[in-house]
Each structure stands twice: as structure tokens, then as C-alpha cells.
Design a protein around this motif. Sequence first.
Motif, PDB file in Angstrom:
ATOM      1  N   THR A 134     134.399  50.792  78.209  1.00  0.00           N
ATOM      2  CA  THR A 134     133.749  50.909  79.506  1.00  0.00           C
ATOM      3  C   THR A 134     134.786  51.353  80.531  1.00  0.00           C
ATOM      4  OG1 THR A 134     134.124  48.548  79.948  1.00  0.00           O
ATOM      5  CG2 THR A 134     131.978  49.174  79.043  1.00  0.00           C
ATOM      6  N   PHE A 135     134.323  52.013  81.570  1.00  0.00           N
ATOM      7  CA  PHE A 135     135.232  52.501  82.609  1.00  0.00           C
ATOM      8  C   PHE A 135     134.463  52.626  83.912  1.00  0.00           C
ATOM      9  CE2 PHE A 135     133.443  56.013  80.212  1.00  0.00           C
ATOM     10  CZ  PHE A 135     132.917  56.841  81.198  1.00  0.00           C
ATOM     11  N   GLY A 136     135.197  52.773  85.017  1.00  0.00           N
ATOM     12  CA  GLY A 136     134.503  52.897  86.284  1.00  0.00           C
ATOM     13  C   GLY A 136     135.418  53.260  87.431  1.00  0.00           C
ATOM     14  N   ALA A 137     134.799  53.582  88.562  1.00  0.00           N
ATOM     15  CA  ALA A 137     135.523  53.938  89.781  1.00  0.00           C
ATOM     16  C   ALA A 137     134.688  53.519  90.978  1.00  0.00           C
ATOM     17  CB  ALA A 137     135.805  55.439  89.830  1.00  0.00           C
ATOM     18  N   MET A 138     135.360  53.219  92.098  1.00  0.00           N
ATOM     19  CA  MET A 138     134.649  52.833  93.304  1.00  0.00           C
ATOM     20  C   MET A 138     135.435  53.242  94.540  1.00  0.00           C
ATOM     21  SD  MET A 138     135.271  48.690  93.487  1.00  0.00           S
ATOM     22  CE  MET A 138     134.059  48.485  94.793  1.00  0.00           C
ATOM     23  N   TYR A 139     134.705  53.375  95.663  1.00  0.00           N
ATOM     24  CA  TYR A 139     135.345  53.659  96.948  1.00  0.00           C
ATOM     25  C   TYR A 139     134.646  52.855  98.034  1.00  0.00           C
ATOM     26  CZ  TYR A 139     137.489  55.961 100.897  1.00  0.00           C
ATOM     27  OH  TYR A 139     138.204  56.189 102.040  1.00  0.00           O
ATOM     28  N   GLY A 140     135.445  52.200  98.876  1.00  0.00           N
ATOM     29  CA  GLY A 140     134.916  51.443 100.003  1.00  0.00           C
ATOM     30  C   GLY A 140     135.229  52.148 101.305  1.00  0.00           C
ATOM     31  N   PHE A 141     134.216  52.459 102.092  1.00  0.00           N
ATOM     32  CA  PHE A 141     134.379  53.221 103.327  1.00  0.00           C
ATOM     33  C   PHE A 141     134.859  52.324 104.469  1.00  0.00           C
ATOM     34  CE2 PHE A 141     131.402  55.539 100.732  1.00  0.00           C
ATOM     35  CZ  PHE A 141     131.725  56.869 100.946  1.00  0.00           C
ATOM     36  N   SER A 142     135.653  52.910 105.366  1.00  0.00           N
ATOM     37  CA  SER A 142     136.105  52.168 106.538  1.00  0.00           C
ATOM     38  C   SER A 142     135.007  52.060 107.590  1.00  0.00           C
ATOM     39  CB  SER A 142     137.324  52.850 107.162  1.00  0.00           C
ATOM     40  OG  SER A 142     136.948  54.071 107.806  1.00  0.00           O
ATOM     41  N   ASN A 143     134.089  53.035 107.598  1.00  0.00           N
ATOM     42  CA  ASN A 143     133.002  53.085 108.599  1.00  0.00           C
ATOM     43  C   ASN A 143     133.524  53.200 110.027  1.00  0.00           C
ATOM     44  OD1 ASN A 143     131.182  52.910 106.522  1.00  0.00           O
ATOM     45  ND2 ASN A 143     130.140  51.087 107.274  1.00  0.00           N
ATOM     46  N   GLN A 144     134.710  53.825 110.182  1.00  0.00           N
ATOM     47  CA  GLN A 144     135.290  53.995 111.508  1.00  0.00           C
ATOM     48  C   GLN A 144     135.421  55.476 111.843  1.00  0.00           C
ATOM     49  OE1 GLN A 144     136.234  51.489 113.782  1.00  0.00           O
ATOM     50  NE2 GLN A 144     135.099  50.205 112.330  1.00  0.00           N
ATOM     51  N   ALA A 145     134.864  55.896 112.975  1.00  0.00           N
ATOM     52  CA  ALA A 145     134.979  57.283 113.409  1.00  0.00           C
ATOM     53  C   ALA A 145     136.440  57.638 113.655  1.00  0.00           C
ATOM     54  CB  ALA A 145     134.185  57.496 114.703  1.00  0.00           C
ATOM     55  N   GLY A 146     136.865  58.775 113.097  1.00  0.00           N
ATOM     56  CA  GLY A 146     138.233  59.224 113.274  1.00  0.00           C
ATOM     57  C   GLY A 146     139.254  58.471 112.465  1.00  0.00           C
ATOM     58  N   ALA A 147     138.812  57.539 111.612  1.00  0.00           N
ATOM     59  CA  ALA A 147     139.753  56.752 110.795  1.00  0.00           C
ATOM     60  C   ALA A 147     139.129  56.513 109.429  1.00  0.00           C
ATOM     61  CB  ALA A 147     140.097  55.438 111.478  1.00  0.00           C
ATOM     62  N   PHE A 148     138.945  57.609 108.675  1.00  0.00           N
ATOM     63  CA  PHE A 148     138.285  57.523 107.373  1.00  0.00           C
ATOM     64  C   PHE A 148     139.002  56.551 106.445  1.00  0.00           C
ATOM     65  CE2 PHE A 148     137.398  58.943 103.026  1.00  0.00           C
ATOM     66  CZ  PHE A 148     136.004  59.000 103.047  1.00  0.00           C
ATOM     67  N   ALA A 149     140.352  56.533 106.509  1.00  0.00           N
ATOM     68  CA  ALA A 149     141.143  55.648 105.653  1.00  0.00           C
ATOM     69  C   ALA A 149     141.349  54.277 106.269  1.00  0.00           C
ATOM     70  CB  ALA A 149     142.496  56.289 105.348  1.00  0.00           C
ATOM     71  N   GLY A 150     140.767  54.018 107.439  1.00  0.00           N
ATOM     72  CA  GLY A 150     140.929  52.732 108.085  1.00  0.00           C
ATOM     73  C   GLY A 150     141.961  52.775 109.193  1.00  0.00           C
ATOM     74  N   ALA A 151     142.101  51.636 109.876  1.00  0.00           N
ATOM     75  CA  ALA A 151     143.039  51.543 110.991  1.00  0.00           C
ATOM     76  C   ALA A 151     143.482  50.102 111.161  1.00  0.00           C
ATOM     77  CB  ALA A 151     142.380  52.048 112.282  1.00  0.00           C
ATOM     78  N   PRO A 152     144.703  49.890 111.662  1.00  0.00           N
ATOM     79  CA  PRO A 152     145.189  48.520 111.861  1.00  0.00           C
ATOM     80  C   PRO A 152     144.574  47.872 113.090  1.00  0.00           C
ATOM     81  CG  PRO A 152     146.819  50.087 112.657  1.00  0.00           C
ATOM     82  CD  PRO A 152     145.717  50.897 112.023  1.00  0.00           C
ATOM     83  N   GLY A 153     144.354  46.567 112.984  1.00  0.00           N
ATOM     84  CA  GLY A 153     143.948  45.802 114.155  1.00  0.00           C
ATOM     85  C   GLY A 153     142.497  45.934 114.550  1.00  0.00           C
ATOM     86  N   THR A 154     141.707  46.718 113.848  1.00  0.00           N
ATOM     87  CA  THR A 154     140.290  46.888 114.155  1.00  0.00           C
ATOM     88  C   THR A 154     139.466  46.200 113.072  1.00  0.00           C
ATOM     89  OG1 THR A 154     140.750  49.028 115.179  1.00  0.00           O
ATOM     90  CG2 THR A 154     138.460  48.534 114.633  1.00  0.00           C
ATOM     91  N   SER A 155     138.752  45.158 113.422  1.00  0.00           N
ATOM     92  CA  SER A 155     138.013  44.377 112.439  1.00  0.00           C
ATOM     93  C   SER A 155     137.022  45.244 111.681  1.00  0.00           C
ATOM     94  CB  SER A 155     137.267  43.237 113.133  1.00  0.00           C
ATOM     95  OG  SER A 155     136.528  42.487 112.195  1.00  0.00           O
ATOM     96  N   GLY A 156     137.063  45.152 110.366  1.00  0.00           N
ATOM     97  CA  GLY A 156     136.143  45.894 109.519  1.00  0.00           C
ATOM     98  C   GLY A 156     136.565  47.299 109.202  1.00  0.00           C
ATOM     99  N   SER A 157     137.766  47.722 109.646  1.00  0.00           N
ATOM    100  CA  SER A 157     138.161  49.120 109.460  1.00  0.00           C
ATOM    101  C   SER A 157     139.096  49.327 108.286  1.00  0.00           C
ATOM    102  CB  SER A 157     138.833  49.640 110.740  1.00  0.00           C
ATOM    103  OG  SER A 157     140.025  48.931 111.003  1.00  0.00           O
TER     104      SER A 157
END
Length: 382
Positions: free
Chosen positions: A170-193
Motif C-alpha cells: 500500500t502507498f499514499g500521498a497527502m497535502y494540507g493547505f494553509s488556506n492563507q491568501a498570499g501564503a500557500f506554504a503557510g506563515a509564522p504567527g498566524t493561527s491556522g496558517s
Amino acid sequence: MKKTVFATAILATFAGTAHAQSSVTLYGLIDAGITYVNHANAKAQDLVQYGDGVSQGSRWGLRGSEDLGGGLKAIFTLENGFNSGNGTLGQGGALFGRQAYVGLTQDGVGSLTLGRQYSFSTDYLGGSYATGGQTVAGNYGYHINDVDQLTSSRINNAIKFNSANFYGLTFGAMYGFSNQAGAFAGAPGTSGSSSAYSFGLNYVNGAFGIGAAYTDIRFPGSASPTFSTTLANASALTGTSVAKDLATAGVGTKYSIGAATLWALWTHTDIEQLTGHMTTFNAYEAGGKYAFTPALTGALGYTYMQAKDQTNGHWNQVDASVDYALSKRTDVYLLGVYQDAKGKTASGAPLQSQIGVSTSSYLPVAGADSQLAVRVGIRVKF
């Protein structure tokens, strides 16, 4: 009269078919017990406490599926975590903080699901190749602060593919989105990003199994709930740096010989701070369990964990347990864990022993470089 009987039979047939095509299951477990632990505070005093969710986190959930035809099904899972000692919600107070996802599964292909889901470090390594997953050592047996994501690595806003079983693979892959405009990879100090991605591969052939996984979490402190990086912060040059990236990889294997099961696991974790400082952790684990009877199982595990930075700290831990099944759903157990720590923090203070995945929820940070915990517990599944 004959028409009435015939109509009733037809309706009963359709009702039975509909029931077979769609199902919802209520499930869960409660784990509770009493734990004695020494060196439980800065004064190295003893503590006797009620402990919840040690062998497995207490939970209840709903799991459902609908047959769409041609081997295709719609599936969902909603899973709540709670503390049986005080009735509060776990996972930062989220209603379905353990899991919450919906998706499709196709026979012979696999499943595609969307929502809050486990990383492959938890799916493929934690439950099968670690002392914490193989025995009732549970959240005492997993590595400090769950730094390598073996048990509680849940990714928000995730899309996940998990393959069908292809001759044991078995094998698999996943991606979790930051859901932040202008910060696709996330950002520090912003809850949920926070954002994340994970990959896994597992192969089982009879008594033998081997698995590997990689998980990368960007800005783990910005996730909701956050991923703990306190172990790395204790070793950082500043001591209070914000984590930019948490990346962990691991390989595990197991083999069953009659009533015995042996396992081994290695994980490598890098935590990068915004300052550029990098702390690396390597964990080496081996263990075994033996079923003396269908009801009675004994287990022993050993873990060596090392931090590679200016502190070069390391920890040795031994887990021993006995588990007795009163029925298929209920067991009682006795668990003992001992850990010692060597090395110093960035400030020059001696490293403290830290048993378990979350010192705030399970065991307090030791007021010394060693700690012993002994627990008697009961677990009921439904």
C-alpha cells in the motif's frame, strides 16, 4: 390478502437492499487508570494521578459508507477526542479533533479523502512498528513530544490518497493547505496558517512487514492545534525561536514468530527555526511482545533518542507492560516506563527527562534527569 403479502415482501426486500448499501457505525474507546510518577516537578517530588488515554486516546466516532455501484463507495469519518477524567474535549477543544473527513473509495484503486486526517508517519509507522502502537505503553511509549509524528500527526485542510492493497503493498500521498491568501506554504504567527505534505509506503507479507514515511510540516506552531516543537526550542540557540519547518522520515519493520512479535524503528527529524538554527533528532527503537495465552500478553521495548546540535543531548527509555484481555472489548494492564536524560540545554541547564508525547496531557516534565512512571489501567472498546 395475497397482494398485501406480496407487496410487504417486495418492500422488505428493498429495505434490506438499502440497508446493505449504506451504513453508519458508532464506535469508540475509553482508557483510564492511575499513574505513579517520581521527579514530577522542580522539587523532584512524587505524584499519583488519574490518567486518561494512555494506552490509546479516549474517543468516540461515526464512520459511514454508501455503495454507489461498480465498486465505488462514498465514505466519511467523524472522530472526537475527550478526557474521561474531566469530560473536556481533546485536540485543542475541536469537536472532531481526531479525524473529520469525507471522500470516495474504489475497489482495486484506493481512496481519495478530504478533511482533517492522519499523516502517513502515523498511519504507516506509529501503529505497526513502534512500542507505543504495538503495546499498551501507548502515549508513554511514543517519543518525546511526538517529535517524529508517530501518533498524533493530524493534518488540517488535507487531501489524501491511500492506495488499495496490491499483493501486500500500500502507498499514499497527502497535502494540507494553509488556506492563507498570499501564503500557500503557510506563515509564522498566524493561527491556522500551517501547511504540510506526507508520503508513505508499506508492505506486509504474512508474518513480515516493513514501512516507510515522510512528513513535512511548514510553520508547525501556526497550526490549530499547534504541533509541539518545545523539545527543539530547549536546544535552540535563542531558546525561544519560532519553528519554520518540521520534517521527519522513518523506516520500521516487524516480524511475527508464533506467539511472539518483534519490531524495530528508526526516525530522523529536522526542526528548522526562523533564525536558521537546525535541531536534529534521531530515534532508534526495538521491542517485542509475547502472547503467553490468548488473553495474557507481555511486552518490552527500548528507545534511544539523540539530539544533534550544540547540546548533543540523548535519552534512554525502557517500557515494560503486561496486558490481560477480560473480553474482546475490555482489557486491564500494568505498565512501567523508565527514562534518563544526558546533556544540557542551550542555557547550560541539565536536560530533563520527558516521558510521553505530551508532557502537559500525560506526564509532567521531570525535575531531574531521570523519571519512572508505573500505571494500572483499563481500556474498554465499543
